[in-house]
Design a protein around this motif. Sequence first.
Motif, short mmCIF file in Angstrom:
data_model
loop_
_atom_site.label_atom_id
_atom_site.label_comp_id
_atom_site.label_asym_id
_atom_site.label_seq_id
_atom_site.Cartn_x
_atom_site.Cartn_y
_atom_site.Cartn_z
N ARG A 198 22.11 87.90 43.41
CA ARG A 198 21.26 87.84 44.60
C ARG A 198 21.99 87.15 45.76
O ARG A 198 21.91 87.59 46.91
CB ARG A 198 19.95 87.11 44.28
N SER B 76 24.65 89.57 47.15
CA SER B 76 24.06 90.70 47.88
C SER B 76 23.55 90.30 49.26
O SER B 76 23.56 91.09 50.20
CB SER B 76 22.93 91.33 47.06
N PHE C 218 25.01 96.39 44.56
CA PHE C 218 24.37 96.33 45.88
C PHE C 218 25.23 97.11 46.86
O PHE C 218 26.44 96.93 46.92
CB PHE C 218 24.22 94.87 46.33
#
Length: 324
Positions: free
Chosen positions: A294, A297, A320
């Motif tokens: 996360r 990305s 991503f």
Amino acid sequence: MIKNNYFLPLFAIPLVASSLVLNIPNAHSQTKNDDSNIQLLAQYAVPIAPLRISFVNGCSSAPIRIAVRFMNLSGQWETRSWYNFQAGRGQTHLEGTDTHNRLFYYYAESTDGSKLTWGGKDTFTAINGKNYGMRKVETSSPGDRTYTQTLNCPEHDKLAQNKQPQPQNQFDQPETGTLTNSLQQRVGGGYTRANVNLYRNGSLMIHGENISTKRTQGVRGTVNVVGVDRKGNALFVSEPFDIKTACGTWDKCPYHTLDFKEIKINPEIAQYVHKLDIYITERNGRTISEQFKRTISKSCSTYNNLPSPVRSAIGIQTGFSGCR
């Protein structure tokens, strides 16, 4: 009085002197012969070359324009403007400003809006209805045939240099050599040890150990590896590596386990990894992996220190598509 700027060569002096004697029989006739004497002197005199005025724009950060007031070759004061100089322009003769006078005046100003001026209060002259204060220049010797005035602006040049934008697309250089790191951390009833190596072809080797020191409590260590560039940006996070469980020392299964795993990293990414960070948890590697994915990305599109193909590879590795 001789009104023109001339001098006599040495070989002409005897001839002129004898001629003057012949033409001036007594003091009363001297006035009548003035014109003929001047004509005779002019016949043998050699003209003196005029002074050539040049300027240098030593201001490397601003273009300028220059106005000059000088005595022209006819003996009249004249102002000429504007002579345009690009930033840093070298010695340039100002056409039409040749003079027999040792004095001239100038005014200069920048033309890029920086409001730089070079002038004074030695004389004032009007140009297109506006008065300009000019600075006087006196050449060092009557025999000078050229004079160069340099205009500088060191403080403005320094300020302009500091304001220059940083070069774009200045990417980090690829790293060389194999990266290694190791970590030992307490987990459960003992500790977990990890040794990792990253080769520039993208091969990530993880060697793990679980070692129990408790009689009835085992060790279930998990390893994650994060590759980081020179600026501290996370480039990849490995999938969790669950090392074989080590049992308690009173259990029948081994209390010391060794394990090994190879993970493939995109070689484009591996070329720019500067260091390896190791994270050891007790079977919580999935959370570590998702957390770093996360983070990557959200920020990988700002990795301007890396070429676009590398950012694209980071996106693919992370799952991503917005890293380009």
